[in-house]
Design a protein around this motif. Structure first.
Motif, PDB file in Angstrom:
ATOM      1  N   ARG A 163     -21.942  -4.470 -18.005  1.00 21.78           N
ATOM      2  CA  ARG A 163     -22.550  -3.170 -18.320  1.00 21.78           C
ATOM      3  C   ARG A 163     -24.061  -3.331 -18.455  1.00 21.78           C
ATOM      4  O   ARG A 163     -24.842  -2.548 -17.912  1.00 21.78           O
ATOM      5  CB  ARG A 163     -21.928  -2.619 -19.599  1.00 21.78           C
ATOM      6  CG  ARG A 163     -22.419  -1.232 -19.942  1.00 21.78           C
ATOM      7  CD  ARG A 163     -21.656  -0.581 -21.096  1.00 21.78           C
ATOM      8  NE  ARG A 163     -21.502  -1.423 -22.261  1.00 21.78           N
ATOM      9  CZ  ARG A 163     -20.346  -1.941 -22.682  1.00 21.78           C
ATOM     10  NH1 ARG A 163     -19.236  -1.698 -22.028  1.00 21.78           N
ATOM     11  NH2 ARG A 163     -20.290  -2.691 -23.762  1.00 21.78           N
ATOM     12  N   SER A 164     -24.484  -4.387 -19.147  1.00 17.60           N
ATOM     13  CA  SER A 164     -25.910  -4.642 -19.344  1.00 17.60           C
ATOM     14  C   SER A 164     -26.629  -4.857 -18.016  1.00 17.60           C
ATOM     15  O   SER A 164     -27.700  -4.286 -17.778  1.00 17.60           O
ATOM     16  CB  SER A 164     -26.065  -5.866 -20.246  1.00 17.60           C
ATOM     17  OG  SER A 164     -27.390  -6.300 -20.249  1.00 17.60           O
ATOM     18  N   ILE A 165     -26.049  -5.666 -17.135  1.00 22.07           N
ATOM     19  CA  ILE A 165     -26.676  -5.968 -15.849  1.00 22.07           C
ATOM     20  C   ILE A 165     -26.767  -4.720 -14.978  1.00 22.07           C
ATOM     21  O   ILE A 165     -27.822  -4.420 -14.409  1.00 22.07           O
ATOM     22  CB  ILE A 165     -25.908  -7.086 -15.121  1.00 22.07           C
ATOM     23  CG1 ILE A 165     -26.097  -8.409 -15.849  1.00 22.07           C
ATOM     24  CG2 ILE A 165     -26.337  -7.201 -13.669  1.00 22.07           C
ATOM     25  CD1 ILE A 165     -25.186  -9.522 -15.374  1.00 22.07           C
ATOM     26  N   LEU A 166     -25.667  -3.974 -14.877  1.00 18.40           N
ATOM     27  CA  LEU A 166     -25.668  -2.788 -14.011  1.00 18.40           C
ATOM     28  C   LEU A 166     -26.609  -1.706 -14.528  1.00 18.40           C
ATOM     29  O   LEU A 166     -27.325  -1.076 -13.742  1.00 18.40           O
ATOM     30  CB  LEU A 166     -24.247  -2.244 -13.848  1.00 18.40           C
ATOM     31  CG  LEU A 166     -23.290  -3.152 -13.076  1.00 18.40           C
ATOM     32  CD1 LEU A 166     -21.894  -2.531 -13.028  1.00 18.40           C
ATOM     33  CD2 LEU A 166     -23.792  -3.432 -11.681  1.00 18.40           C
ATOM     34  N   LEU A 167     -26.615  -1.481 -15.828  1.00 13.35           N
ATOM     35  CA  LEU A 167     -27.530  -0.479 -16.378  1.00 13.35           C
ATOM     36  C   LEU A 167     -28.982  -0.907 -16.196  1.00 13.35           C
ATOM     37  O   LEU A 167     -29.834  -0.087 -15.848  1.00 13.35           O
ATOM     38  CB  LEU A 167     -27.231  -0.222 -17.858  1.00 13.35           C
ATOM     39  CG  LEU A 167     -25.959   0.566 -18.145  1.00 13.35           C
ATOM     40  CD1 LEU A 167     -25.703   0.630 -19.650  1.00 13.35           C
ATOM     41  CD2 LEU A 167     -26.032   1.959 -17.562  1.00 13.35           C
ATOM     42  N   ALA A 168     -29.254  -2.184 -16.412  1.00 14.16           N
ATOM     43  CA  ALA A 168     -30.633  -2.671 -16.249  1.00 14.16           C
ATOM     44  C   ALA A 168     -31.103  -2.484 -14.817  1.00 14.16           C
ATOM     45  O   ALA A 168     -32.230  -2.037 -14.576  1.00 14.16           O
ATOM     46  CB  ALA A 168     -30.722  -4.144 -16.655  1.00 14.16           C
ATOM     47  N   PHE A 169     -30.248  -2.800 -13.853  1.00 18.79           N
ATOM     48  CA  PHE A 169     -30.660  -2.732 -12.449  1.00 18.79           C
ATOM     49  C   PHE A 169     -30.685  -1.298 -11.921  1.00 18.79           C
ATOM     50  O   PHE A 169     -31.680  -0.864 -11.348  1.00 18.79           O
ATOM     51  CB  PHE A 169     -29.728  -3.584 -11.583  1.00 18.79           C
ATOM     52  CG  PHE A 169     -30.172  -3.675 -10.156  1.00 18.79           C
ATOM     53  CD1 PHE A 169     -31.218  -4.516  -9.799  1.00 18.79           C
ATOM     54  CD2 PHE A 169     -29.573  -2.918  -9.158  1.00 18.79           C
ATOM     55  CE1 PHE A 169     -31.644  -4.600  -8.484  1.00 18.79           C
ATOM     56  CE2 PHE A 169     -29.995  -3.005  -7.842  1.00 18.79           C
ATOM     57  CZ  PHE A 169     -31.031  -3.845  -7.508  1.00 18.79           C
ATOM     58  N   TYR A 170     -29.608  -0.546 -12.124  1.00 19.12           N
ATOM     59  CA  TYR A 170     -29.499   0.772 -11.499  1.00 19.12           C
ATOM     60  C   TYR A 170     -30.098   1.900 -12.335  1.00 19.12           C
ATOM     61  O   TYR A 170     -30.674   2.830 -11.785  1.00 19.12           O
ATOM     62  CB  TYR A 170     -28.038   1.087 -11.179  1.00 19.12           C
ATOM     63  CG  TYR A 170     -27.482   0.172 -10.133  1.00 19.12           C
ATOM     64  CD1 TYR A 170     -27.903   0.266  -8.818  1.00 19.12           C
ATOM     65  CD2 TYR A 170     -26.575  -0.820 -10.450  1.00 19.12           C
ATOM     66  CE1 TYR A 170     -27.425  -0.589  -7.846  1.00 19.12           C
ATOM     67  CE2 TYR A 170     -26.083  -1.684  -9.487  1.00 19.12           C
ATOM     68  CZ  TYR A 170     -26.514  -1.556  -8.190  1.00 19.12           C
ATOM     69  OH  TYR A 170     -26.042  -2.403  -7.235  1.00 19.12           O
ATOM     70  N   TYR A 171     -29.955   1.840 -13.642  1.00 14.43           N
ATOM     71  CA  TYR A 171     -30.447   2.934 -14.472  1.00 14.43           C
ATOM     72  C   TYR A 171     -31.901   2.711 -14.887  1.00 14.43           C
ATOM     73  O   TYR A 171     -32.731   3.601 -14.763  1.00 14.43           O
ATOM     74  CB  TYR A 171     -29.553   3.106 -15.695  1.00 14.43           C
ATOM     75  CG  TYR A 171     -29.928   4.294 -16.543  1.00 14.43           C
ATOM     76  CD1 TYR A 171     -29.794   5.590 -16.073  1.00 14.43           C
ATOM     77  CD2 TYR A 171     -30.431   4.113 -17.821  1.00 14.43           C
ATOM     78  CE1 TYR A 171     -30.143   6.677 -16.845  1.00 14.43           C
ATOM     79  CE2 TYR A 171     -30.774   5.188 -18.605  1.00 14.43           C
ATOM     80  CZ  TYR A 171     -30.636   6.473 -18.117  1.00 14.43           C
ATOM     81  OH  TYR A 171     -30.994   7.552 -18.879  1.00 14.43           O
ATOM     82  N   PHE A 172     -32.202   1.490 -15.376  1.00 11.77           N
ATOM     83  CA  PHE A 172     -33.563   1.209 -15.829  1.00 11.77           C
ATOM     84  C   PHE A 172     -34.432   0.620 -14.724  1.00 11.77           C
ATOM     85  O   PHE A 172     -35.618   0.400 -14.919  1.00 11.77           O
ATOM     86  CB  PHE A 172     -33.535   0.271 -17.043  1.00 11.77           C
ATOM     87  CG  PHE A 172     -32.840   0.881 -18.231  1.00 11.77           C
ATOM     88  CD1 PHE A 172     -33.399   1.945 -18.907  1.00 11.77           C
ATOM     89  CD2 PHE A 172     -31.608   0.409 -18.642  1.00 11.77           C
ATOM     90  CE1 PHE A 172     -32.760   2.522 -19.989  1.00 11.77           C
ATOM     91  CE2 PHE A 172     -30.958   0.975 -19.729  1.00 11.77           C
ATOM     92  CZ  PHE A 172     -31.530   2.031 -20.402  1.00 11.77           C
TER      93      PHE A 172
END
Length: 194
Positions: free
Chosen positions: A140-149
């Protein structure tokens, strides 16, 4: 009878391998000077940002480096042209991936939902954020960091303790595949009529 030289000059791929093994930083800096402007121009012309171009270039450079060092690289053009070709392929793949993902930003108060909240929710069951919430903390942390942030992979690799950008890229891909598979499974379950 013509005498052949005892040793032929190395092929371009062999020369690049030698350069990378002898002085990696210098060889990569030279590739960066020659190939990055080409990749940046292509990505920006195709609707990407300068940050997208950096990410694509870094991934392309990793591919080239791994092939060169392992001895599987075959060059029929310059190394810069080869990196551009890899970059074009990676950017095309990224554009297709982005076209498949919803473009709705996540809410500011995004938090994982408990299982009973998911079942009792009045929202459609096919909300991607619910599936993201069900992933493990690391994914969750990796995907949010890359795609959302929209953090660069170098920053994600450092924040998650990966030794290289390539490791972070592989983990991001695995997490994305887990997310896709859970969405596909749920979608198949919802569309099957009993």
């Amino acid at each position: 009878m013509t005498a052949f030289p005892s040793s032929l000059p190395p092929s371009p791929a062999a020369k690049l391998r030698q350069d990378l093994l002898a002085n990696r930083e210098r060889a990569l800096a030279q590739l960066y000077r020659h190939a990055f402007p080409l990749v940046r121009r292509h990505v920006c012309q195709q609707g990407g940002s300068a940050q997208d171009a950096q990410d694509v270039f870094q991934d392309a450079l990793v591919v080239l480096y791994e092939q060169a060092v392992s001895g599987t690289l075959v060059l029929t053009a310059s190394a810069s042209t080869y990196v551009l070709g890899i970059g074009r392929h990676l950017w095309h793949h990224e554009q297709r991936r982005r076209a498949r993902l919803p473009h709705e930003p996540l809410p500011d108060d995004f938090a994982p939902l408990a299982a009973e909240e998911v079942e009792d929710s009045t929202e459609p069951a096919f909300a991607v954020r619910d599936y993201v919430a069900q992933l493990g903390e690391k994914c969750r942390s990796i995907l949010l960091a890359f795609y959302y942030f929209q953090q660069p992979l170098t920053q994600i690799a450092e924040a998650n303790g990966y030794r290289s950008v390539r490791s972070a890229t592989v983990q991001k891909f695995k997490c994305l595949e887990r997310l896709r598979e859970s969405v596909r499974a749920a979608f198949r379950a919802e569309t099957i009529d009993y």
